[in-house]
Design a protein around this motif. Sequence first.
Motif, short mmCIF file in Angstrom:
data_model
loop_
_atom_site.label_atom_id
_atom_site.label_comp_id
_atom_site.label_asym_id
_atom_site.label_seq_id
_atom_site.Cartn_x
_atom_site.Cartn_y
_atom_site.Cartn_z
N GLU A 277 0.82 -1.22 0.00
CA GLU A 277 0.00 0.00 0.00
C GLU A 277 0.85 1.27 0.00
OE1 GLU A 277 -1.24 1.14 4.47
OE2 GLU A 277 -2.01 -0.80 3.83
N ASP A 278 2.16 1.13 0.26
CA ASP A 278 3.06 2.29 0.31
C ASP A 278 3.95 2.39 -0.93
OD1 ASP A 278 2.05 2.88 2.82
OD2 ASP A 278 3.62 1.78 3.87
N ALA A 279 3.70 1.56 -1.93
CA ALA A 279 4.52 1.56 -3.14
C ALA A 279 4.24 2.81 -3.99
CB ALA A 279 4.26 0.31 -3.95
N PHE A 280 5.21 3.18 -4.84
CA PHE A 280 5.04 4.29 -5.77
C PHE A 280 5.73 3.94 -7.08
CE2 PHE A 280 8.76 5.21 -3.10
CZ PHE A 280 9.75 5.39 -4.06
N ASP A 281 5.54 4.78 -8.09
CA ASP A 281 6.08 4.53 -9.42
C ASP A 281 7.58 4.86 -9.42
OD1 ASP A 281 6.82 4.65 -12.16
OD2 ASP A 281 4.74 5.04 -12.74
N VAL A 282 8.40 3.83 -9.32
CA VAL A 282 9.84 4.03 -9.22
C VAL A 282 10.41 4.65 -10.49
CG1 VAL A 282 12.07 2.86 -8.90
CG2 VAL A 282 10.06 2.14 -7.57
N ALA A 283 9.90 4.23 -11.64
CA ALA A 283 10.42 4.75 -12.91
C ALA A 283 10.22 6.25 -13.02
CB ALA A 283 9.76 4.03 -14.08
N ASP B 52 12.67 7.95 -10.66
CA ASP B 52 14.01 7.84 -11.22
C ASP B 52 14.24 8.89 -12.31
OD1 ASP B 52 16.57 6.69 -11.86
OD2 ASP B 52 15.62 5.64 -13.53
N ALA B 53 13.29 9.02 -13.21
CA ALA B 53 13.42 10.01 -14.29
C ALA B 53 13.47 11.43 -13.72
CB ALA B 53 12.25 9.87 -15.26
N PHE B 54 12.64 11.71 -12.73
CA PHE B 54 12.61 13.03 -12.09
C PHE B 54 13.97 13.34 -11.46
CE2 PHE B 54 12.03 15.62 -8.29
CZ PHE B 54 11.34 16.72 -8.78
N LEU B 55 14.52 12.38 -10.71
CA LEU B 55 15.77 12.63 -9.99
C LEU B 55 16.96 12.79 -10.92
CD1 LEU B 55 15.39 10.26 -6.91
CD2 LEU B 55 14.99 12.73 -7.03
N GLU C 276 22.97 15.15 -10.49
CA GLU C 276 23.94 14.73 -11.49
C GLU C 276 24.62 13.41 -11.11
OE1 GLU C 276 27.88 16.57 -13.79
OE2 GLU C 276 26.77 17.75 -12.31
N GLY C 277 24.80 12.55 -12.12
CA GLY C 277 25.65 11.38 -11.97
C GLY C 277 24.99 10.13 -11.44
N LEU C 278 23.68 10.11 -11.24
CA LEU C 278 23.02 8.90 -10.74
C LEU C 278 23.13 7.80 -11.79
CD1 LEU C 278 19.80 10.34 -9.06
CD2 LEU C 278 21.95 9.68 -7.97
N GLN C 279 23.52 6.61 -11.36
CA GLN C 279 23.76 5.50 -12.28
C GLN C 279 22.82 4.34 -11.99
OE1 GLN C 279 27.89 4.41 -12.01
NE2 GLN C 279 28.62 6.48 -12.44
N GLY C 280 22.25 3.78 -13.07
CA GLY C 280 21.40 2.61 -12.94
C GLY C 280 19.99 2.95 -12.50
N THR C 281 19.24 1.93 -12.18
CA THR C 281 17.87 2.07 -11.69
C THR C 281 17.86 1.79 -10.20
OG1 THR C 281 16.98 1.33 -13.82
CG2 THR C 281 15.50 1.22 -11.91
N PRO C 282 17.21 2.62 -9.41
CA PRO C 282 17.30 2.43 -7.96
C PRO C 282 16.53 1.20 -7.46
CG PRO C 282 15.70 4.14 -8.45
CD PRO C 282 16.36 3.78 -9.75
N SER D 181 18.55 3.02 -3.59
CA SER D 181 19.94 2.59 -3.79
C SER D 181 20.27 2.55 -5.27
CB SER D 181 20.17 1.22 -3.15
OG SER D 181 19.95 1.26 -1.76
N TYR D 182 21.01 3.55 -5.72
CA TYR D 182 21.54 3.56 -7.08
C TYR D 182 22.86 2.79 -7.09
CZ TYR D 182 18.13 6.95 -8.78
OH TYR D 182 16.96 7.57 -9.17
N ALA D 183 23.39 2.55 -8.27
CA ALA D 183 24.65 1.82 -8.39
C ALA D 183 25.79 2.55 -7.69
CB ALA D 183 24.98 1.58 -9.86
N ASN D 184 25.71 3.88 -7.65
CA ASN D 184 26.82 4.66 -7.11
C ASN D 184 26.44 5.59 -5.96
OD1 ASN D 184 25.23 6.24 -8.85
ND2 ASN D 184 26.91 7.66 -9.25
N ARG D 185 25.19 5.52 -5.49
CA ARG D 185 24.79 6.46 -4.45
C ARG D 185 23.49 6.01 -3.79
NH1 ARG D 185 24.46 13.05 -5.33
NH2 ARG D 185 24.36 13.62 -3.12
N GLU D 186 23.37 6.31 -2.49
CA GLU D 186 22.13 6.04 -1.77
C GLU D 186 21.46 7.36 -1.41
OE1 GLU D 186 22.83 1.76 0.40
OE2 GLU D 186 23.30 3.57 1.54
N LEU D 187 20.15 7.41 -1.62
CA LEU D 187 19.35 8.60 -1.31
C LEU D 187 18.18 8.17 -0.41
CD1 LEU D 187 19.08 10.00 -4.95
CD2 LEU D 187 20.82 10.59 -3.24
N VAL D 188 17.55 9.16 0.22
CA VAL D 188 16.38 8.90 1.05
C VAL D 188 15.23 9.76 0.55
CG1 VAL D 188 15.38 9.12 3.36
CG2 VAL D 188 17.69 8.20 3.08
N LEU D 189 14.06 9.16 0.35
CA LEU D 189 12.86 9.86 -0.13
C LEU D 189 11.84 9.89 1.00
CD1 LEU D 189 11.09 9.50 -3.53
CD2 LEU D 189 9.75 9.21 -1.45
#
Length: 355
Positions: A14-20, A23-26, A31-37, A54-62
């Motif tokens: 029930e807490d899911a969202f559109d990851v794609a 990802d496109a927004f971010l 700059e520099g985000l790699q891969g699909t989180p 969790s991207y290939a090269n960086r972790e973010l918090v939403l």
Amino acid sequence: MTARPDQARDVREEDAFDVARVDAFLKQRIEGLQGTPVVKQFPGGASNLTYLLSYANRELVLRRPPRGAKARSAHDMMREARVMDALKASYPYVPAILARCDDEAVIGQDFYVMERLKGTILRRDLPSELGLNRDGVRALCLGFVDRLIELHQVDASQPGLKELGKGEGYIARQLSGWSERWRQAATEGSDACEDIIAWLQSQQPRHDNASCVIHNDFRFDNVVLAADNPLGIVGVLDWELATVGDPLMDLGSSLAYWVQADDDPVFQSFRRQPTHEAGMLTRHQVVAYYGERTGMDVSRWRFYEIFGLFRLMVIIQQIYRRYALGQTTNPQFAGFGDAARYMAMRCRRLMAGMD
């Protein structure tokens, strides 16, 4: 010794969202985000929801609000992000904001993304890996209170912060606002609590103590301990309710969650942080320490203590109302109606001078 960083889990359906879309927004803004989180969800989050990206090269918090009905002024993601931005320079424990989104076309709600602060977040029990003895636990506790005192010493007249304040009358506004929220959150069988509201109205101080930046949800599970030093706090999270107001109101809100070792079994069952551990200060000791460090008069503490419990009772009941209306199916909320009734009983015991 070190403990494992706070562990994110699979996202509740029930807490899911559109990851794609996220990802496109971010990728247009960071700059520099790699891969699909890979997206995980952090535990807790009875109010706003928090995710690890969790991207290939960086972790973010939403951070984003829950679905369903909500109080008019609650869950304002853009306000929370603005407060964090304004406070960051004066209070280094605030995570950096990296992106904000007020376009509901992305996931249907506002959200923001911040840096991830790696470290330990304390939940119900103290991890044994921290290796803290009684003296270590006391030092941890004092450091926690000191970070709250430091926040209260931030210059609240700075741009971006002074706009949060509405001037004298903070206590009266809070009492009026939370009383009305309580009435609006009523469900079948809930306690009217008009006697508690009347007591608070009769006992409220005539004037605020000060106007300073307050967090309004300062708890151990909203602070991040350094991964290699459990006595070092590297971050303070969850600024949704931050404002400019009375510091003792902030302390009262914090101590409403402070379940200590000699509390009754019912209150012990509510415990979300390890405030029962040997070495932790009691609630009265925290208040005394705060008064000594700040020079503030804490002789009329009972009002702030009961208001803190009343406010927590309202928050619990608001969440239960969402559950009762079927706006969330999270089973951890099923007992929140009983929890709110217990908090009312606790307020009345304090009103009668029984605790």
